[in-house]
Design a protein around this motif. Structure first.
Motif: not given
Length: 358
Positions: A42, A48-49, A51-53, A55-56, A256
């Motif tokens: 993964d 991942k962090a 990507l999460a930001d 995505a907003a 992204l």
């Protein structure tokens, strides 16, 4: 109403397009997909962090010039930012390059068998394919040099070669490049370069700087584990990089993908520790297959090649029934991606059962 269908280019009747590796279809138990050369890991928590930001903010268009990512790649590799161009995976950039050179009189040389997208992308670019057979599962660079004509516009050198595995040696590639005309572009496709451990293997970056007709393709899909985000890049002199930018579909590298690629470069040392695990597993899988009597060429990538020829389909079906999907390349053989130890053990067990049955 007329029943006549819309008219399309005749070349579309000659091929079915790219066919990705399929997932296993076994009905019970854990299954393992070893058909697409994906990373078994993964994304890192730090990626991942990010990507999460990111995505907003997907209500906004991405940076079409990918300036932050371009600068990050240039800084990591020590090349001018003007020499960097990004695209939708390295295959997307290959298509952009072919669009830049493709015309009815143009010829494109590549080894065969090699990356399966080369033939149909060449056809779509309205150019003519000149495939040159492999020798001992690797590039026959002397034969490729002999195939060059005044119509040759682009040459792909895939190292390590997908799907067979061997890497081109540095001295051989230098000798080849010395024979390529200045108006012909050689593209060194290094999608699997992070897995190479042979000290004699060619390194495209060390060769391109003094050669304006040489460019290097790399990707974040394999070692960096971002296959689902589709981002790759080219390193080449400014006219080459500019041609790639001109033929890029606008906004083709999404926000992204750009953010994850930048974060992956920042965490590269941690990511490359994972690559070492894959390399060790690759060597183990090949060693065990050889001990069981299989023919397995040397490989510098994240896969092994089984030259099964007419038995390829049967072997793939056998593995599929065991819950392991592998990739047939008819009529030549089967490519098997290296994954985590459990998946690799499942493949080795299936191969052993097939070998005993044969």
């Amino acid at each position: 109403m007329s029943e006549q269908s819309p008219r399309f280019r005749a070349v579309l009747d000659q091929f079915a397009g790219y066919k990705p590796g399929k997932a296993p279809t076994a009905s019970s138990g854990r299954t393992f997909k070893l058909s697409s050369n994906e990373s078994p890991h993964d994304p890192l928590p730090s990626v991942k962090a990010v990507l999460a930001d990111a995505a907003a903010h997907i209500n906004r268009y991405p940076d079409n010039g990918a300036a932050e990512l371009t600068d990050a790649i240039a800084g990591r590799l020590g090349v001018p930012a003007e020499h960097v161009a990004v695209g939708c995976g390295s295959v997307g950039i290959a298509q952009q390059l072919l669009e830049a050179v493709g015309e009815p009189s143009a010829e494109v040389i590549y080894a065969w068998r090699s990356f399966e997208a080369y033939p149909y992308l060449t056809d779509l670019a309205n150019a003519t394919s000149v495939p040159v057979p492999l020798t001992d599962y690797g590039h026959d660079l002397r034969a490729m040099a002999a195939a060059i004509t005044d119509r040759t516009r682009l040459i792909f050198v895939c190292t390590p070669n997908n799907p067979t595995g061997p890497a081109v040696r540095h001295d051989d590639l230098v000798e080849f490049l010395d024979r390529v005309p200045a108006d012909c572009l050689t593209v060194i496709d290094e999608a699997y370069v992070q897995y190479v451990r042979d000290p004699a293997a060619a390194d495209g970056l060390s060769l391109y700087a003094s050669r304006p007709n040489v460019a290097v393709l790399r990707t974040f899909s394999k070692a960096y584990g971002l296959a689902g985000l589709r981002v790759g890049y080219l390193i080449g002199h400014e006219p080459v990089a500019q041609a790639v930018r001109k033929t890029m579909l606008p906004f083709t590298v999404n926000s992204l993908a750009q953010a994850a690629a930048v974060a992956s470069l920042a965490a590269e040392s941690e990511l490359l520790e994972r690559v070492e695990h894959v390399v060790k597993e690759r060597d183990r899988v090949r060693r065990e297959l050889l001990a069981d009597g299989w023919t397995v060429p040397p490989t510098e990538a994240n896969f092994v090649w089984l030259p099964l020829r007419e038995r390829a389909t049967e072997f793939c079906d056998h593995c599929d029934a065991a819950g392991v999907s592998v990739r047939p390349y008819l009529p030549d053989g089967v490519r098997v991606t290296i994954a985590d130890p459990e998946a690799n053990d499942a493949f080795l067990a299936a191969a052993a059962r097939y070998g005993r049955r044969a």
